[in-house]
Design a protein around this motif. Structure first.
Motif, PDB file in Angstrom:
ATOM      1  N   ASP A  92      29.862  39.044  31.050  1.00 13.17           N
ATOM      2  CA  ASP A  92      30.320  38.950  29.666  1.00 13.17           C
ATOM      3  C   ASP A  92      29.127  38.835  28.719  1.00 13.17           C
ATOM      4  OD1 ASP A  92      29.431  36.336  29.908  1.00 13.17           O
ATOM      5  OD2 ASP A  92      31.436  35.495  30.184  1.00 13.17           O
ATOM      6  N   ARG A  93      29.426  38.730  27.426  1.00 13.63           N
ATOM      7  CA  ARG A  93      28.328  38.696  26.449  1.00 13.63           C
ATOM      8  C   ARG A  93      27.582  37.368  26.471  1.00 13.63           C
ATOM      9  NH1 ARG A  93      32.281  39.730  21.305  1.00 13.63           N
ATOM     10  NH2 ARG A  93      33.937  38.254  21.805  1.00 13.63           N
ATOM     11  N   GLY A  94      28.117  36.370  27.185  1.00  8.80           N
ATOM     12  CA  GLY A  94      27.398  35.126  27.399  1.00  8.80           C
ATOM     13  C   GLY A  94      26.520  35.162  28.633  1.00  8.80           C
ATOM     14  N   LYS A  95      26.382  36.358  29.257  1.00  5.23           N
ATOM     15  CA  LYS A  95      25.545  36.599  30.436  1.00  5.23           C
ATOM     16  C   LYS A  95      26.094  35.929  31.698  1.00  5.23           C
ATOM     17  CE  LYS A  95      22.716  38.824  27.786  1.00  5.23           C
ATOM     18  NZ  LYS A  95      22.677  40.301  27.802  1.00  5.23           N
ATOM     19  N   ARG A  96      27.353  35.507  31.670  1.00  5.01           N
ATOM     20  CA  ARG A  96      27.946  34.926  32.874  1.00  5.01           C
ATOM     21  C   ARG A  96      28.485  36.060  33.752  1.00  5.01           C
ATOM     22  NH1 ARG A  96      32.864  30.437  33.505  1.00  5.01           N
ATOM     23  NH2 ARG A  96      33.017  30.636  35.793  1.00  5.01           N
ATOM     24  N   VAL A  97      28.286  35.935  35.051  1.00  2.00           N
ATOM     25  CA  VAL A  97      28.731  36.946  35.999  1.00  2.00           C
ATOM     26  C   VAL A  97      30.025  36.491  36.671  1.00  2.00           C
ATOM     27  CG1 VAL A  97      28.163  38.227  38.093  1.00  2.00           C
ATOM     28  CG2 VAL A  97      26.374  37.743  36.405  1.00  2.00           C
ATOM     29  N   TRP A  98      31.016  37.385  36.676  1.00  2.00           N
ATOM     30  CA  TRP A  98      32.311  37.121  37.299  1.00  2.00           C
ATOM     31  C   TRP A  98      32.441  38.029  38.516  1.00  2.00           C
ATOM     32  CZ3 TRP A  98      35.259  33.359  34.778  1.00  2.00           C
ATOM     33  CH2 TRP A  98      34.866  33.049  33.486  1.00  2.00           C
ATOM     34  N   VAL A  99      32.824  37.448  39.636  1.00  2.00           N
ATOM     35  CA  VAL A  99      32.904  38.182  40.898  1.00  2.00           C
ATOM     36  C   VAL A  99      34.364  38.323  41.327  1.00  2.00           C
ATOM     37  CG1 VAL A  99      32.227  38.257  43.321  1.00  2.00           C
ATOM     38  CG2 VAL A  99      30.650  37.325  41.611  1.00  2.00           C
ATOM     39  N   GLY A 100      34.849  39.558  41.398  1.00  2.12           N
ATOM     40  CA  GLY A 100      36.178  39.828  41.935  1.00  2.12           C
ATOM     41  C   GLY A 100      37.283  39.035  41.268  1.00  2.12           C
ATOM     42  N   GLN A 101      37.982  38.220  42.058  1.00  2.00           N
ATOM     43  CA  GLN A 101      39.139  37.495  41.563  1.00  2.00           C
ATOM     44  C   GLN A 101      38.788  36.406  40.553  1.00  2.00           C
ATOM     45  OE1 GLN A 101      41.039  35.931  45.049  1.00  2.00           O
ATOM     46  NE2 GLN A 101      39.195  34.927  45.802  1.00  2.00           N
ATOM     47  N   GLN A 102      37.514  36.079  40.392  1.00  2.40           N
ATOM     48  CA  GLN A 102      37.121  35.136  39.345  1.00  2.40           C
ATOM     49  C   GLN A 102      37.422  35.684  37.954  1.00  2.40           C
ATOM     50  OE1 GLN A 102      32.956  34.299  39.896  1.00  2.40           O
ATOM     51  NE2 GLN A 102      33.240  33.278  41.871  1.00  2.40           N
ATOM     52  N   LEU A 103      37.548  37.001  37.860  1.00  4.15           N
ATOM     53  CA  LEU A 103      37.775  37.642  36.567  1.00  4.15           C
ATOM     54  C   LEU A 103      39.104  37.214  35.950  1.00  4.15           C
ATOM     55  CD1 LEU A 103      36.163  39.657  34.852  1.00  4.15           C
ATOM     56  CD2 LEU A 103      37.523  41.482  35.818  1.00  4.15           C
ATOM     57  N   PHE A 104      40.047  36.734  36.769  1.00  2.00           N
ATOM     58  CA  PHE A 104      41.326  36.271  36.235  1.00  2.00           C
ATOM     59  C   PHE A 104      41.150  35.049  35.329  1.00  2.00           C
ATOM     60  CE2 PHE A 104      43.029  38.242  40.291  1.00  2.00           C
ATOM     61  CZ  PHE A 104      43.526  39.359  39.639  1.00  2.00           C
ATOM     62  N   LYS A 105      40.046  34.315  35.495  1.00  2.18           N
ATOM     63  CA  LYS A 105      39.800  33.122  34.684  1.00  2.18           C
ATOM     64  C   LYS A 105      39.052  33.428  33.402  1.00  2.18           C
ATOM     65  CE  LYS A 105      39.530  30.212  38.837  1.00  2.18           C
ATOM     66  NZ  LYS A 105      38.676  29.262  39.621  1.00  2.18           N
ATOM     67  N   CYS A 106      38.571  34.656  33.265  1.00  4.17           N
ATOM     68  CA  CYS A 106      37.814  35.032  32.074  1.00  4.17           C
ATOM     69  C   CYS A 106      38.744  35.160  30.874  1.00  4.17           C
ATOM     70  CB  CYS A 106      37.082  36.353  32.309  1.00  4.17           C
ATOM     71  SG  CYS A 106      36.087  36.915  30.915  1.00  4.17           S
ATOM     72  N   GLN A 107      38.324  34.626  29.734  1.00  3.29           N
ATOM     73  CA  GLN A 107      39.135  34.668  28.518  1.00  3.29           C
ATOM     74  C   GLN A 107      38.489  35.471  27.397  1.00  3.29           C
ATOM     75  OE1 GLN A 107      39.839  30.511  27.589  1.00  3.29           O
ATOM     76  NE2 GLN A 107      41.571  30.393  29.011  1.00  3.29           N
ATOM     77  N   ASP A 108      37.246  35.841  27.557  1.00  2.76           N
ATOM     78  CA  ASP A 108      36.552  36.627  26.533  1.00  2.76           C
ATOM     79  C   ASP A 108      36.082  37.933  27.170  1.00  2.76           C
ATOM     80  OD1 ASP A 108      35.151  37.682  24.472  1.00  2.76           O
ATOM     81  OD2 ASP A 108      33.679  36.066  24.299  1.00  2.76           O
TER      82      ASP A 108
END
Length: 496
Positions: free
Chosen positions: A50-66
């Motif tokens: 994301d634009r905050g430079k945080r990396v989301w792996v696979g199913q972790q993307l379900f927790k992303c809100q931005d």
């Protein structure tokens, strides 16, 4: 003479993991006695930043809100798994994480994995090595994703009574699978569950191309959305539909001179819509609503009527973008691609088969893949009556796409499961529940260590790549003879 000991019978573990490793999502779940679509878990097959430079792996993307300006890295390109470094991170999160619903011990688990048609041998070898050497699965089988659909109760999709529950599950004798997914669309003829290799056809239009095309149109006409892949994919899934009369819909949304628009503006009301963009800061999702051409709506967009506590609403007015984007599935020449549409690809696949198989294949067409969820997709292929939880299409006076191209003496029937995205996975579960059939296609880790990768490649090629034996050739000749007798008899009024 000394006695020759019989080879020990292979014993497979009780647990089987079925993984449909798609380019956009992974469909995975364990084979249970009474399988259901709820047992299938969908995992985004990507790494995202994301634009905050945080990396989301696979199913972790379900927790992303931005999802604003979020970028993706996908291990599957053009339908082929080319980046095992990224894929391994996704698999570790899904299958080795104790908190995951799919957590398992690979050493006591059978793996049934899908792949795309015509995957290069070097990529297949890499896959085999990772499965057996990195994860150490007890047994493993690599098969074409379309092949698993043959283990559904195909005749039930066309209105017959459901088959009896038994331990043995036989694949459909003849089945034509249209799989329209993220990277591409394929047409695969299956005979007794095995693909007929020389008749497989690939069509390089999928969900990714449609999303990119929508991004370009919106960026030219509204806002710059070239970095908003996730948002444009959501917009595509929410508003796009397949037109049943492309010229008529284009006339409805025509934006010519004022005098030319008088007769079309009223008819455009059922096509032109407003899509309100999401507000990630306020955790509000985007949504579609009827087009509001009033001055109040325009001023609300500019924020001049927004009060102190009112949120400024931002939206896009979308018209012919709704149907010109999915039209690429049926007419890719609109963007300069030198390929035929989906229906023509089906007939190209038929040309690689003996004519005697045409009636059986055209009467048993199964549609899978996420693009088939677009409104009007099945209707464009053929007229739709509703049947149970499935979409079923049979011969009708209305001639569209496949019916126009198919021989008049062939009946055309098209079916789509209740969830075309999970259809391949569910077919794999039916296969995994048949222990005898599973033993025939699985290769144990011990066998792999004894014989090596070249032997393993030959085994999988013999199981699922559609090499003909004499029984198949005899069936071709028999079906061709019956078809010729039928056509000749009909021509001379011998068959009513």
């Amino acid at each position: 003479m000394p006695r020759v000991s019989k080879p020990a019978e292979r014993v497979l573990p009780e647990h089987s993991l079925v993984v449909d490793n798609g380019a956009y999502t992974i469909k995975a779940g364990f084979a249970r006695t009474h399988p259901s679509l709820e047992d299938c878990h969908i995992i985004p097959n990507c790494l995202a930043r994301d634009r905050g430079k945080r990396v989301w792996v696979g199913q972790q993307l379900f927790k992303c809100q931005d999802f604003g300006e979020i970028s993706f890295r996908r291990p599957v390109e053009k339908g082929f798994l080319v980046n095992w470094e990224a894929e391994k991170a996704i698999w570790d999160s899904a299958f080795l994480n104790e908190k995951s619903l799919l957590a398992c011990d690979p050493r006591s688990t059978n793996l049934l994995l899908t792949e795309a048609p015509n995957t290069p041998s070097i990529l297949q070898r890499n896959c085999d090595e990772v499965v057996f050497e990195e994860y150490e699965f007890a047994s493993y089988s690599r098969t074409l994703s379309s092949s698993l659909n043959a283990y559904h109760d195909i005749q039930y999709l066309y209105g017959a009574l459901p088959r009896e529950q038994s331990e043995s599950v036989s694949p459909a004798e003849c089945l034509l699978v249209i799989d329209s997914g993220f990277s591409h669309s394929t047409v695969t003829p299956l005979y007794k569950g095995k693909p007929i290799q020389q008749a497989i056809r690939r069509f390089d239009v999928g969900g990714k191309l449609l999303t990119n095309y929508l991004k370009e149109l919106v960026s030219i006409r509204h806002y710059n959305m070239l970095d908003e892949t996730h948002l444009m994919n959501e917009v595509k899934e929410a508003i796009c539909f397949v037109s049943q009369d492309f010229r008529r819909d284009m006339e409805k949304t025509w934006k010519g001179a004022t005098s030319s628009r008088k007769n079309t503006v009223n008819g455009a009301n059922d096509i032109v819509i407003d899509y309100v963009l999401p507000d990630y800061n306020a955790h509000k999702s985007g949504f579609m609503r009827p087009h509001d051409p009033s001055l109040t709506a325009k001023m609300r967009k500019m924020g001049s009527l927004a009060g102190a506590g009112d949120a400024i609403e931002d939206y896009m007015t979308l018209g012919n973008e709704r149907f010109t984007v999915p039209e690429l599935l049926f007419c890719p020449t609109d963007v300069g691609m030198k390929q035929e549409g989906l229906a023509s690809t089906v007939m190209q696949s038929m040309s690689g088969l003996p004519p005697g198989l045409w009636p059986a294949m055209l009467a048993n067409i199964l549609v899978v893949g996420g693009n088939s969820n677009l409104d009007g997709f099945m209707a464009r292929l053929y007229f739709i009556p509703q049947l149970c939880q499935y979409t079923f299409i049979k011969l009708d006076d209305r001639e569209t796409e496949i019916r126009q191209l198919a021989p008049s003496e062939c009946q055309v029937r098209i079916a789509r499961g209740s969830d075309p995205i999970k259809s391949t996975w569910l077919g794999g579960v039916h296969l995994a529940n048949d222990r005898a059939a599973l033993k025939r296609i699985q290769v144990t880790r011990q066998e792999y260590q004894e014989h090596g990768s070249p032997w393993l490649a030959k085994v999988f090629a013999g199981h699922m790549q559609g090499h003909f034996d004499t029984s198949i050739l005899f069936a071709f000749q028999k079906s061709a003879f019956i078809a010729i007798i039928y056509v000749l008899g009909k021509a001379f009024f011998l068959i009513d």
